[in-house]
Write a protein that holds these residues in place. Sequence first.
Motif, PDB file in Angstrom:
ATOM      1  N   MET A 148      13.321  24.176   3.529  1.00  0.00           N
ATOM      2  CA  MET A 148      14.407  23.537   2.800  1.00  0.00           C
ATOM      3  C   MET A 148      13.903  22.318   2.046  1.00  0.00           C
ATOM      4  N   PRO A 170      13.751  15.137  13.648  1.00  0.00           N
ATOM      5  CA  PRO A 170      13.896  14.756  12.245  1.00  0.00           C
ATOM      6  C   PRO A 170      14.610  13.416  12.135  1.00  0.00           C
ATOM      7  N   ILE A 184      15.774  11.154   9.631  1.00  0.00           N
ATOM      8  CA  ILE A 184      15.933  11.273   8.190  1.00  0.00           C
ATOM      9  C   ILE A 184      16.452   9.994   7.554  1.00  0.00           C
ATOM     10  N   ASP A 185      15.758   9.585   6.554  1.00  0.00           N
ATOM     11  CA  ASP A 185      16.114   8.388   5.812  1.00  0.00           C
ATOM     12  C   ASP A 185      17.267   8.726   4.870  1.00  0.00           C
ATOM     13  N   ARG A 186      18.453   8.259   5.233  1.00  0.00           N
ATOM     14  CA  ARG A 186      19.641   8.638   4.464  1.00  0.00           C
ATOM     15  C   ARG A 186      19.557   8.186   3.007  1.00  0.00           C
ATOM     16  N   GLN A 187      18.984   7.029   2.841  1.00  0.00           N
ATOM     17  CA  GLN A 187      18.869   6.532   1.474  1.00  0.00           C
ATOM     18  C   GLN A 187      17.986   7.461   0.649  1.00  0.00           C
ATOM     19  N   LEU A 232      17.447  10.559   1.186  1.00  0.00           N
ATOM     20  CA  LEU A 232      18.154  11.814   0.965  1.00  0.00           C
ATOM     21  C   LEU A 232      19.119  11.701  -0.201  1.00  0.00           C
ATOM     22  N   ALA A 233      19.819  10.594  -0.217  1.00  0.00           N
ATOM     23  CA  ALA A 233      20.792  10.394  -1.285  1.00  0.00           C
ATOM     24  C   ALA A 233      20.073  10.349  -2.634  1.00  0.00           C
ATOM     25  N   ALA A 264      19.047  13.728  -3.611  1.00  0.00           N
ATOM     26  CA  ALA A 264      20.220  14.494  -4.021  1.00  0.00           C
ATOM     27  C   ALA A 264      20.566  14.172  -5.465  1.00  0.00           C
ATOM     28  N   LEU A 320      18.077  15.762  -7.741  1.00  0.00           N
ATOM     29  CA  LEU A 320      18.374  17.188  -7.780  1.00  0.00           C
ATOM     30  C   LEU A 320      19.550  17.452  -8.714  1.00  0.00           C
ATOM     31  N   SER A 351      23.457  20.014   0.610  1.00  0.00           N
ATOM     32  CA  SER A 351      22.891  19.810   1.939  1.00  0.00           C
ATOM     33  C   SER A 351      22.387  18.387   2.077  1.00  0.00           C
ATOM     34  N   LEU A 352      21.661  17.959   1.075  1.00  0.00           N
ATOM     35  CA  LEU A 352      21.098  16.614   1.126  1.00  0.00           C
ATOM     36  C   LEU A 352      22.205  15.572   1.188  1.00  0.00           C
ATOM     37  N   ARG A 353      23.203  15.784   0.352  1.00  0.00           N
ATOM     38  CA  ARG A 353      24.306  14.814   0.340  1.00  0.00           C
ATOM     39  C   ARG A 353      24.973  14.752   1.700  1.00  0.00           C
ATOM     40  N   ALA A 408      22.890  12.994   4.169  1.00  0.00           N
ATOM     41  CA  ALA A 408      22.866  11.551   3.918  1.00  0.00           C
ATOM     42  C   ALA A 408      24.137  10.883   4.433  1.00  0.00           C
ATOM     43  N   CYS A 448      26.390  12.403   6.728  1.00  0.00           N
ATOM     44  CA  CYS A 448      26.768  12.850   8.073  1.00  0.00           C
ATOM     45  C   CYS A 448      26.437  11.806   9.127  1.00  0.00           C
ATOM     46  N   PRO A 449      27.412  11.516   9.975  1.00  0.00           N
ATOM     47  CA  PRO A 449      27.231  10.478  10.991  1.00  0.00           C
ATOM     48  C   PRO A 449      26.542  10.967  12.261  1.00  0.00           C
ATOM     49  N   ALA A 450      26.299  12.266  12.339  1.00  0.00           N
ATOM     50  CA  ALA A 450      25.674  12.785  13.563  1.00  0.00           C
ATOM     51  C   ALA A 450      24.344  12.076  13.809  1.00  0.00           C
ATOM     52  N   PRO A 451      24.093  11.702  15.023  1.00  0.00           N
ATOM     53  CA  PRO A 451      22.864  10.962  15.340  1.00  0.00           C
ATOM     54  C   PRO A 451      21.632  11.781  14.964  1.00  0.00           C
ATOM     55  N   HIS A 466      20.518  15.238  12.959  1.00  0.00           N
ATOM     56  CA  HIS A 466      21.085  16.240  12.057  1.00  0.00           C
ATOM     57  C   HIS A 466      21.114  17.625  12.663  1.00  0.00           C
ATOM     58  N   PHE A 500      25.179  20.799   8.945  1.00  0.00           N
ATOM     59  CA  PHE A 500      23.778  20.778   8.537  1.00  0.00           C
ATOM     60  C   PHE A 500      23.067  22.047   8.990  1.00  0.00           C
TER      61      PHE A 500
END
Lengths: 168, 168
Positions: free
Chosen positions: A54, A75, A77-80, A82-83, A86, A89, B102-104, B107, B109-112, B114, B120
């Motif tokens: 992915m 994983p 994941i760095d949310r920033q 990812l944003a 995105a 993309l 998916s990325l959004r 980014a 999603c609050p789940a600790p 993913h 996800f």
Amino acid sequence: MTDLDIAEVARRAGVPASTLRYYEEKGLIASTGRRGLRRQYDPGVLERLALIAMGRTAGFSLDEIAHTFAPDGQPRIDRQMLATKAEELDRRIRELGVLRDSLRHAAACPAPSHMECPTFRRLLAAAASGAVAVPRRRVPGAAVKPLVGEGPSDPTRIQDPTRIQDPA
Amino acid sequence: MTDLDIAEVARRAGVPASTLRYYEEKGLIASTGRRGLRRQYDPGVLERLALIAMGRTAGFSLDEIAHTFAPDGQPRIDRQMLATKAEELDRRIRELGVLRDSLRHAAACPAPSHMECPTFRRLLAAAASGAVAVPRRRVPGAAVKPLVGEGPSDPTRIQDPTRIQDPA
DNA sequence: GTGCTACTTCAAGTCGACTTGAGGTCAAGT
DNA sequence: ACTTGACCTCAAGTCGACTTGAAGTAGCAC
């Protein structure tokens, strides 16, 4: 043990075993051990491989993907990031939309030479003006550059001004 | 003469001169002559370069692009091929759309972790199932394979079944 | 007529993600 | 015990689109 042989992982994940070895070398996956010479894997590796796939199609390099896995293997994941990805993309998607429309038009347009078709020329101009950029050696979705803001400036200059050899 | 020096073309087209030489070597463009050693170009080359850039971002290789130019230099475009490419692009665009979402989601999603987020995981599964494929060494928009139709078959197998090393 | 400099050619290098090949090892089947 | 065959390692090769570097040359200003 429920561990999978490398051949089994390769089969299920649809990648050659050589790729699995390569990923291991790069630190993207890890084997749980060996049976004789053969690598054994936890079934969870399949999920991880899916994640990697992915990431690849989203335009991450293997190195970038490696970084999104925390040292503990989860994983992280760095949310920033990812944003940001995105958004890149999204931009890329819009670019490709323009391209697709151009192609469709060119395919349908009755003009003998496409260069004489105003619509085509307009699309071409749009493409050349930097609205569409070609990623430099990078996988599909990757964006190229931030595309620094340009005003209604010099219309003779197209594309990326930073790559000029002789600005004199 | 209104011909342009290679440096001028490079500046206007936003590509390094070395690229122009490379394109010439590949038969993508031609210079009208030399002044001393220096290549001179017809201004029309800019249009051609734009066409090339467009082709590149649409996922054509330089060789493919070269073929879309008829021997006489006019773009002789195979409409069928264009339509095909447009379809590939369209498919790719939809794939990237899924990825972007998916990325959004990841980014936001609050789940600790993913991996614990059902959404996800669902997206991941979709990505792994072959709905999204990563083009093998090809520029952005290029599609990979026809994606041969699969029924609701073995859910353990993901991706491309043709690339298996040991089918035993 | 002497530099300066941006051009020229040609071969070789680069980048990322793998693949390929040679030569070796080992678990399992006969 | 022997064979088989899929795995192993490590180095090197591949692919596409360029870039880089060395060594040379020609137009233009002085």
